[in-house]
Design a protein around this motif. Structure first.
Motif, PDB file in Angstrom:
ATOM      1  N   MET A 141      -6.271  -9.308   1.154  1.00 47.32           N
ATOM      2  CA  MET A 141      -6.601  -8.002   1.727  1.00 47.32           C
ATOM      3  C   MET A 141      -6.500  -8.030   3.249  1.00 47.32           C
ATOM      4  O   MET A 141      -5.986  -7.096   3.870  1.00 47.32           O
ATOM      5  N   LEU A 142      -6.980  -9.107   3.856  1.00 44.95           N
ATOM      6  CA  LEU A 142      -6.877  -9.253   5.302  1.00 44.95           C
ATOM      7  C   LEU A 142      -5.418  -9.299   5.732  1.00 44.95           C
ATOM      8  O   LEU A 142      -5.029  -8.661   6.725  1.00 44.95           O
ATOM      9  N   GLN A 143      -4.587 -10.040   5.001  1.00 48.45           N
ATOM     10  CA  GLN A 143      -3.163 -10.123   5.340  1.00 48.45           C
ATOM     11  C   GLN A 143      -2.484  -8.762   5.221  1.00 48.45           C
ATOM     12  O   GLN A 143      -1.687  -8.385   6.081  1.00 48.45           O
ATOM     13  N   ARG A 144      -2.815  -8.020   4.153  1.00 44.49           N
ATOM     14  CA  ARG A 144      -2.226  -6.686   3.987  1.00 44.49           C
ATOM     15  C   ARG A 144      -2.664  -5.761   5.116  1.00 44.49           C
ATOM     16  O   ARG A 144      -1.875  -4.937   5.609  1.00 44.49           O
ATOM     17  N   THR A 145      -3.923  -5.881   5.519  1.00 45.76           N
ATOM     18  CA  THR A 145      -4.446  -5.029   6.600  1.00 45.76           C
ATOM     19  C   THR A 145      -3.726  -5.315   7.917  1.00 45.76           C
ATOM     20  O   THR A 145      -3.318  -4.388   8.630  1.00 45.76           O
ATOM     21  N   LEU A 146      -3.560  -6.582   8.235  1.00 45.15           N
ATOM     22  CA  LEU A 146      -2.888  -6.946   9.482  1.00 45.15           C
ATOM     23  C   LEU A 146      -1.421  -6.509   9.466  1.00 45.15           C
ATOM     24  O   LEU A 146      -0.887  -6.032  10.481  1.00 45.15           O
ATOM     25  N   LYS A 147      -0.790  -6.659   8.311  1.00 45.04           N
ATOM     26  CA  LYS A 147       0.603  -6.233   8.194  1.00 45.04           C
ATOM     27  C   LYS A 147       0.719  -4.714   8.319  1.00 45.04           C
ATOM     28  O   LYS A 147       1.608  -4.204   9.009  1.00 45.04           O
ATOM     29  N   TRP A 148      -0.197  -3.978   7.683  1.00 49.08           N
ATOM     30  CA  TRP A 148      -0.195  -2.519   7.787  1.00 49.08           C
ATOM     31  C   TRP A 148      -0.434  -2.067   9.225  1.00 49.08           C
ATOM     32  O   TRP A 148       0.240  -1.152   9.725  1.00 49.08           O
ATOM     33  N   ARG A 149      -1.370  -2.691   9.924  1.00 47.29           N
ATOM     34  CA  ARG A 149      -1.670  -2.306  11.300  1.00 47.29           C
ATOM     35  C   ARG A 149      -0.450  -2.508  12.200  1.00 47.29           C
ATOM     36  O   ARG A 149      -0.195  -1.708  13.110  1.00 47.29           O
ATOM     37  N   LYS A 150       0.302  -3.562  11.929  1.00 43.89           N
ATOM     38  CA  LYS A 150       1.496  -3.829  12.729  1.00 43.89           C
ATOM     39  C   LYS A 150       2.564  -2.771  12.463  1.00 43.89           C
ATOM     40  O   LYS A 150       3.202  -2.268  13.401  1.00 43.89           O
ATOM     41  N   GLU A 151       2.763  -2.411  11.180  1.00 44.97           N
ATOM     42  CA  GLU A 151       3.779  -1.422  10.830  1.00 44.97           C
ATOM     43  C   GLU A 151       3.358  -0.017  11.251  1.00 44.97           C
ATOM     44  O   GLU A 151       4.181   0.790  11.691  1.00 44.97           O
ATOM     45  N   PHE A 152       2.073   0.282  11.124  1.00 50.56           N
ATOM     46  CA  PHE A 152       1.543   1.605  11.441  1.00 50.56           C
ATOM     47  C   PHE A 152       1.308   1.772  12.940  1.00 50.56           C
ATOM     48  O   PHE A 152       1.067   2.882  13.413  1.00 50.56           O
ATOM     49  N   LYS A 153       1.354   0.648  13.671  1.00 47.58           N
ATOM     50  CA  LYS A 153       1.059   0.618  15.110  1.00 47.58           C
ATOM     51  C   LYS A 153      -0.349   1.145  15.390  1.00 47.58           C
ATOM     52  O   LYS A 153      -0.572   1.963  16.293  1.00 47.58           O
ATOM     53  N   ALA A 154      -1.296   0.645  14.612  1.00 47.46           N
ATOM     54  CA  ALA A 154      -2.678   1.115  14.732  1.00 47.46           C
ATOM     55  C   ALA A 154      -3.310   0.716  16.058  1.00 47.46           C
ATOM     56  O   ALA A 154      -4.171   1.435  16.584  1.00 47.46           O
ATOM     57  N   ASP A 155      -2.905  -0.424  16.619  1.00 46.52           N
ATOM     58  CA  ASP A 155      -3.485  -0.867  17.887  1.00 46.52           C
ATOM     59  C   ASP A 155      -3.028  -0.014  19.060  1.00 46.52           C
ATOM     60  O   ASP A 155      -3.641  -0.058  20.127  1.00 46.52           O
ATOM     61  N   GLU A 156      -1.964   0.760  18.874  1.00 45.37           N
ATOM     62  CA  GLU A 156      -1.457   1.613  19.946  1.00 45.37           C
ATOM     63  C   GLU A 156      -1.785   3.079  19.730  1.00 45.37           C
ATOM     64  O   GLU A 156      -1.455   3.926  20.571  1.00 45.37           O
ATOM     65  N   ILE A 157      -2.453   3.401  18.645  1.00 41.55           N
ATOM     66  CA  ILE A 157      -2.612   4.805  18.249  1.00 41.55           C
ATOM     67  C   ILE A 157      -3.564   5.570  19.156  1.00 41.55           C
ATOM     68  O   ILE A 157      -3.490   6.801  19.262  1.00 41.55           O
ATOM     69  N   LEU A 158      -4.458   4.868  19.846  1.00 47.93           N
ATOM     70  CA  LEU A 158      -5.389   5.550  20.745  1.00 47.93           C
ATOM     71  C   LEU A 158      -4.670   6.187  21.924  1.00 47.93           C
ATOM     72  O   LEU A 158      -5.215   7.109  22.564  1.00 47.93           O
ATOM     73  N   GLU A 159      -3.475   5.710  22.225  1.00 48.26           N
ATOM     74  CA  GLU A 159      -2.717   6.254  23.351  1.00 48.26           C
ATOM     75  C   GLU A 159      -1.919   7.498  22.963  1.00 48.26           C
ATOM     76  O   GLU A 159      -1.391   8.187  23.838  1.00 48.26           O
ATOM     77  N   GLU A 160      -1.824   7.805  21.676  1.00 48.23           N
ATOM     78  CA  GLU A 160      -1.022   8.949  21.228  1.00 48.23           C
ATOM     79  C   GLU A 160      -1.793  10.257  21.405  1.00 48.23           C
ATOM     80  O   GLU A 160      -3.010  10.311  21.222  1.00 48.23           O
ATOM     81  N   ASN A 161      -1.071  11.311  21.723  1.00 46.88           N
ATOM     82  CA  ASN A 161      -1.657  12.639  21.888  1.00 46.88           C
ATOM     83  C   ASN A 161      -1.528  13.397  20.569  1.00 46.88           C
ATOM     84  O   ASN A 161      -0.532  14.069  20.311  1.00 46.88           O
ATOM     85  N   LEU A 162      -2.551  13.268  19.717  1.00 45.21           N
ATOM     86  CA  LEU A 162      -2.515  13.883  18.387  1.00 45.21           C
ATOM     87  C   LEU A 162      -3.543  14.990  18.234  1.00 45.21           C
ATOM     88  O   LEU A 162      -3.699  15.555  17.158  1.00 45.21           O
ATOM     89  N   VAL A 163      -4.263  15.335  19.304  1.00 43.62           N
ATOM     90  CA  VAL A 163      -5.402  16.251  19.197  1.00 43.62           C
ATOM     91  C   VAL A 163      -5.012  17.690  18.915  1.00 43.62           C
ATOM     92  O   VAL A 163      -5.655  18.353  18.102  1.00 43.62           O
ATOM     93  N   PRO A 164      -3.988  18.294  19.568  1.00 46.51           N
ATOM     94  CA  PRO A 164      -3.699  19.718  19.354  1.00 46.51           C
ATOM     95  C   PRO A 164      -3.611  20.097  17.885  1.00 46.51           C
ATOM     96  O   PRO A 164      -2.847  19.501  17.118  1.00 46.51           O
ATOM     97  N   GLY A 165      -4.406  21.099  17.499  1.00 46.84           N
ATOM     98  CA  GLY A 165      -4.440  21.553  16.116  1.00 46.84           C
ATOM     99  C   GLY A 165      -5.579  20.967  15.303  1.00 46.84           C
ATOM    100  O   GLY A 165      -5.932  21.511  14.248  1.00 46.84           O
ATOM    101  N   PHE A 166      -6.181  19.876  15.776  1.00 45.68           N
ATOM    102  CA  PHE A 166      -7.228  19.204  15.005  1.00 45.68           C
ATOM    103  C   PHE A 166      -8.595  19.240  15.697  1.00 45.68           C
ATOM    104  O   PHE A 166      -9.522  18.569  15.273  1.00 45.68           O
ATOM    105  N   GLU A 167      -8.726  20.023  16.788  1.00 43.44           N
ATOM    106  CA  GLU A 167      -9.934  19.973  17.603  1.00 43.44           C
ATOM    107  C   GLU A 167     -11.208  20.303  16.824  1.00 43.44           C
ATOM    108  O   GLU A 167     -12.277  19.731  17.078  1.00 43.44           O
ATOM    109  N   ASN A 168     -11.119  21.237  15.886  1.00 42.79           N
ATOM    110  CA  ASN A 168     -12.309  21.724  15.194  1.00 42.79           C
ATOM    111  C   ASN A 168     -12.577  21.014  13.873  1.00 42.79           C
ATOM    112  O   ASN A 168     -13.471  21.417  13.129  1.00 42.79           O
ATOM    113  N   LEU A 169     -11.812  19.969  13.579  1.00 45.25           N
ATOM    114  CA  LEU A 169     -11.942  19.323  12.274  1.00 45.25           C
ATOM    115  C   LEU A 169     -12.944  18.167  12.273  1.00 45.25           C
ATOM    116  O   LEU A 169     -13.572  17.901  11.243  1.00 45.25           O
ATOM    117  N   THR A 170     -13.089  17.469  13.375  1.00 49.15           N
ATOM    118  CA  THR A 170     -13.938  16.276  13.406  1.00 49.15           C
ATOM    119  C   THR A 170     -14.643  16.160  14.749  1.00 49.15           C
ATOM    120  O   THR A 170     -14.061  16.481  15.785  1.00 49.15           O
TER     121      THR A 170
END
Length: 470
Positions: free
Chosen positions: A158-187
């Motif tokens: 499970m740990l190996q799958r998680t690390l592999k997914w994070r690398k493919e999904f670029k999860a460590d870089e996702i905080l830098e993406e501008n994804l907020v427009p349209g989702f402001e009132n959801l969370t």
């Protein structure tokens, strides 16, 4: 647990520990710290201990001994699993197969460089290499062990799958993406629960009309963006956690389904299923509790009969509340001063009147009876401010009035509500021109008792006519 700690300290002070055994002693001490921190942060275990202490009968010594032996065997099994898991993670890093199968390249400059990079790998900001002896490494590894019932090989996969997914999904870089427009009132994030877990609210009612849903989820590209936004929000939540023994290392998630569309909205169901599975697969035990509120009848029936909705291993991680039970359910986990006013609590944005430290009191209104709350106001020239909310299974009527101490003065009727809905917060204020008291009277005509929460404070006030003279 205290005796184990004392024995470790004595062994260190005596100098009798051999160098080759020091690593083992260190490993045991670290595991003991993790166990201590885990037990401190586990409300279910604390409640269980309290319930056992409150039992009126005394168990036979043999039963207590059997229970103690079982507990010790379980702790020993978990400790052994943690030690083995640490060794396997270390081997996977040094063997260059943390992301899956071992590399075909043996030796060489590239292989050595790859291993050096793996030694610095982190998950959720915590180093994964056990020999670095970071205080949060065991906390992170235990999350994967717990979700796999301490089966080491499954936890490693499970740990190996998680690390592999994070690398493919670029999860460590996702905080830098501008994804907020349209989702402001959801969370949004709002305060913490009784145990210090950050509380996050997901308001799916913001997707109540077809036009909004199509604008946000109308295409595969938009649904992928929504999924990345959900991951981004989880990564932001992780930044608020403390992966240390005794620290808060999980969140509480509240899903509000008020005004949510019915089961015909397949796009919303699809993206919710994907995000739910993604969090279960790659964020084990980072969600301490899911509370789904304002659940429509179709969802409640579906959940009751199918029982497919699961979080990690335990269904107890999910609490469901129908519209009439929202406030009473949330107050079981969140203190009223931290619960937003729209859910029956006292928390308001930019509140200048109260702070979370202000005391909250409660009074029970018995069935078919009256109950009074008396707030003293002995000092003139101040403003008295109060909050109240009704918690329970029935509505009540109430009135508020100022009663002066001077019998020659007149009473002042402030509020006279024929019906006060449960779960509705009320704030009122009154300038005290002479000593007296505020009396709030509740009338419960039904055959069920209900509970009222309230708080109050006085604020120095300069009358308007004085300011006008100046």
């Amino acid at each position: 647990m205290g005796k184990k700690r004392e024995n470790i300290n004595k062994a260190k002070e005596s100098g009798q520990v051999q160098d080759q055994n020091m690593a083992n002693l260190f490993d045991y001490e670290i595991a003991l710290q993790v166990q201590e921190g885990h037990e401190k942060g586990c409300p279910s275990q604390t409640n269980s201990d309290q319930e056992t202490d409150e039992e009126t009968f005394e168990e036979p010594p043999s039963v207590r001994e059997d229970r103690r032996n079982i507990a010790m065997r379980m702790k020993e099994r978990k400790f052994k699993a943690l030690v083995e898991f640490r060794c396997r993670v270390e081997d996977a890093i040094l063997g260059d197969y943390l992301f899956g199968k071992p590399s075909n390249k043996v030796g060489g400059e590239d292989n050595a460089k790859a291993i050096e990079q793996l030694k610095e790998i982190t998950l959720w900001g915590v180093p994964l290499m056990p020999s670095k002896r970071h205080g949060g490494t065991d906390i992170v590894l235990l999350k994967f062990l717990e979700v796999k019932d301490y089966k080491v090989l499954e936890a490693l996969e499970m740990l190996q799958r998680t690390l592999k997914w994070r690398k493919e999904f670029k999860a460590d870089e996702i905080l830098e993406e501008n994804l907020v427009p349209g989702f402001e009132n959801l969370t949004y994030q709002n305060s913490s629960d009784k145990d210090g877990h950050p509380v996050y609210y997901n308001v799916y009612g913001a997707l109540k009309d077809q036009q909004t849903q199509y604008r946000i989820l109308g295409s595969e590209e938009k649904r992928e963006k929504f999924l990345r936004w959900r991951v981004q929000y989880m990564e932001k939540a992780i930044k608020e956690l403390r992966f240390q023994p005794g620290g808060t290392n999980s969140i509480v998630q509240i899903i509000d389904m008020k005004h949510a569309q019915g089961p015909t909205t397949k796009e919303l169901r699809s993206v919710c299923r994907k995000s739910w599975k993604l969090f279960s697969d790659h964020y084990p035990h980072l969600i301490h509790l899911n509370i789904i509120i304002n659940v429509p009848l179709w969802y409640y029936i579906s959940h009751t009969f199918s029982s497919r909705l699961k979080t990690q291993r335990k269904k107890s991680k999910i609490v469901i509340a129908r519209p009439g039970k929202v406030t009473s359910t949330l107050l079981k986990f969140i203190p009223p001063e931290n619960l937003p006013v729209e859910y029956g609590g006292f928390k308001r944005d930019n509140d200048d009147d109260f702070s979370p430290e202000d005391k909250v009191s409660e009074v029970t209104v018995r069935a078919n009876s009256f109950e009074h709350i008396r707030i003293p106001a002995p000092q003139a020239g101040v403003t008295l401010v109060w909050d109240l909310t009704v918690v329970g299974s029935c509505d009540v009527s109430y009135k508020e009035e100022f009663i002066p101490d001077d019998e020659g003065s007149y009473k002042v009727l402030l509020q006279n509500e024929k019906e006060k809905k449960k779960g509705e917060g009320v704030r009122n204020a009154f300038y005290i021109s002479e000593p007296g008291k505020i009396v709030i009277t509740f009338d419960n005509p039904l055959l069920k008792k209900t509970k009222v929460l309230y708080r109050y404070k006085t604020k120095p006030t300069v009358p308007i006519y004085v300011l006008n003279k100046k």
